[in-house]
Design an enzyme around this catalytic site. Sequence first.
Site, PDB file in Angstrom:
ATOM      1  N   LYS A 149       0.869  -1.197   0.000  1.00 32.03           N
ATOM      2  CA  LYS A 149       0.000   0.000   0.000  1.00 32.03           C
ATOM      3  C   LYS A 149       0.897   1.236   0.000  1.00 32.03           C
ATOM      4  CE  LYS A 149      -3.944  -2.274   0.510  1.00 32.03           C
ATOM      5  NZ  LYS A 149      -5.085  -2.213  -0.394  1.00 32.03           N
ATOM      6  N   HIS A 265      -6.966 -13.322  -6.977  1.00 30.50           N
ATOM      7  CA  HIS A 265      -7.737 -12.226  -6.357  1.00 30.50           C
ATOM      8  C   HIS A 265      -9.117 -12.234  -6.986  1.00 30.50           C
ATOM      9  CE1 HIS A 265      -8.853  -8.281  -4.888  1.00 30.50           C
ATOM     10  NE2 HIS A 265      -7.747  -8.236  -4.197  1.00 30.50           N
TER      11      HIS A 265
HETATM   12  C1  CAP Z   1      -7.082  -5.403   1.195  1.00 30.00           C
HETATM   13  C2  CAP Z   1      -7.188  -5.342  -0.322  1.00 30.00           C
HETATM   14  C3  CAP Z   1      -7.812  -6.550  -0.945  1.00 30.00           C
HETATM   15  C4  CAP Z   1      -9.117  -6.934  -0.318  1.00 30.00           C
HETATM   16  C5  CAP Z   1     -10.080  -7.516  -1.336  1.00 30.00           C
HETATM   17  C6  CAP Z   1      -7.966  -4.134  -0.766  1.00 30.00           C
HETATM   18  O1  CAP Z   1      -6.463  -4.229   1.604  1.00 30.00           O
HETATM   19  O2  CAP Z   1      -5.909  -5.233  -0.893  1.00 30.00           O
HETATM   20  O3  CAP Z   1      -7.930  -6.261  -2.316  1.00 30.00           O
HETATM   21  O4  CAP Z   1      -8.763  -7.929   0.569  1.00 30.00           O
HETATM   22  O5  CAP Z   1     -11.160  -8.072  -0.669  1.00 30.00           O
HETATM   23  O6  CAP Z   1      -7.551  -3.608  -1.795  1.00 30.00           O
HETATM   24  O7  CAP Z   1      -8.959  -3.843  -0.137  1.00 30.00           O
HETATM   25  P1  CAP Z   1      -6.607  -3.817   3.160  1.00 30.00           P
HETATM   26  P2  CAP Z   1     -11.407  -9.657  -0.673  1.00 30.00           P
HETATM   27  O8  CAP Z   1      -5.935  -4.909   3.956  1.00 30.00           O
HETATM   28  O9  CAP Z   1      -5.917  -2.500   3.276  1.00 30.00           O
HETATM   29  O10 CAP Z   1      -8.078  -3.749   3.433  1.00 30.00           O
HETATM   30  O11 CAP Z   1     -10.162 -10.231  -0.101  1.00 30.00           O
HETATM   31  O12 CAP Z   1     -12.635  -9.813   0.182  1.00 30.00           O
HETATM   32  O13 CAP Z   1     -11.639 -10.054  -2.088  1.00 30.00           O
HETATM   33 MG    MG Z   2      -6.538  -4.910  -2.853  1.00 30.74          MG
END
Ligand code: CAP
Ligand code: MG
Length: 410
Positions: A149, A265
């Site tokens: 991030k 993903h």
């Molecule tokens: C998490 C994340 C993932 C999410 C997607 C985001 O970041 O990188 O893409 O996990 O959801 O972009 O939100 P954070 P899922 O840890 O900062 O939230 O795994 O439910 O598909």
């Molecule tokens: Mg993400």
Amino acid sequence: MATYMHLGEQVDPDAYVICEYRVTTELPMEKAAAAIAAEQSTGTWTDLTTTTERIVDDYGAKVLSIEGDRTVIAFPVEDFSIEVGGVPQILSVIAGNLFGLESIGKLRLEDVTFPKCILEMYKGPRFGAKGLREILDRPEKPLVGTIVKPKIGLPPKETAEYVYEAGAGGLTNSKDDETLTDQRFCPIEDRTIAVAEALDRLASEGHRMVHAINVSTNGDKIVELAEKVQSWGAKQIMVDVITCGFAAVQALAEDPSIKVPIHVHRTMHGALTRDPLHGISMLPITKLVRMCGGDALHIGTLGVGKMSGDPKADLANLNACLDPMGGFKEVMPVCSGGVYPGMIGAMVERSGRNVQIQAGGGVAGHPGGVRKGAMAMCQAVDAAFEGIPVAKYAETHPELRIALDKWGMR
Ligand code: CAP
Ligand code: MG
């Protein structure tokens, strides 16, 4: 008289693809279920002068049961083009037109069970959960990872530094975010090479870690791109299955030149899975990803993260990754999305240990920076693994204490 209604009939599970739908309709359920079976097999909105009894008997879908708003419908294996059609054709049959049928109202594909003869056409994961654990030398504990991030904006050098710090803090995994591929601010070749150097440095310091490079791109280019990032040192690749397609996962997993695990993903899945009354639940998606060869798959955070999701449904997804299915290797279930150290105890209680828990903001948002954020996540996982309350563990682990002070506990 040929019919789609076969209530109470027992069919040979080796000869049918059996689906469960949830239907919300003004019609009598029998009418709605028959309309689903007809539309997705040999019928349409009106009777036809060209359909014969034999066609419906041989290729018509069968309504096997109706209970409340649920119906189970069996599609003969002959309706599927085993060799050529693949997952695209399977989805056209079991999902396809259904969601747009004016007459039905809302419906959701809740689950699908495939017969052996279809499962045998798929190779499944090449590495799977066990293979990932062997690469990381982490036989039992949850894998613990991060997502770099901000999700976009860091140049290659800073991306690699993030990965190095995360690994130095003890994480086993990191990945590109779902929107990062080959933007000008971080060309995929430069990023892959820089991250590979960071991972080599970590390995020389005794720390095993993989980073998944996002190769999501057009279908005719994705294998070539994966081959390139592999040649630049990528130890894992990532693909966004909903935007790239199941066939893209299968192409990567079955191509002999691709020799690294695939992190899958599911970004954009919410458009299909979120409405409990209309769309496709994550369960069929999970089974299809496993068939196509995904080694790790996002399955939700069991009701404790930022993304909406029913804990029972997330658990069903996790079990679909790990339960016996067609002799396929297990898929590593990935819990991600709004995760921070204070929730890991509750999460592992629900998920068990055979998971990959990852946090983006929950690592990079730690007041002490990425390395300390990584340490806090590892400490929370260690506490959960040893059955020690995280708050207790934090008394002797300052990085975890700081994370709990900032984000609290779940
Ligand atoms: C998490 C994340 C993932 C999410 C997607 C985001 O970041 O990188 O893409 O996990 O959801 O972009 O939100 P954070 P899922 O840890 O900062 O939230 O795994 O439910 O598909
Ligand atoms: Mg993400």
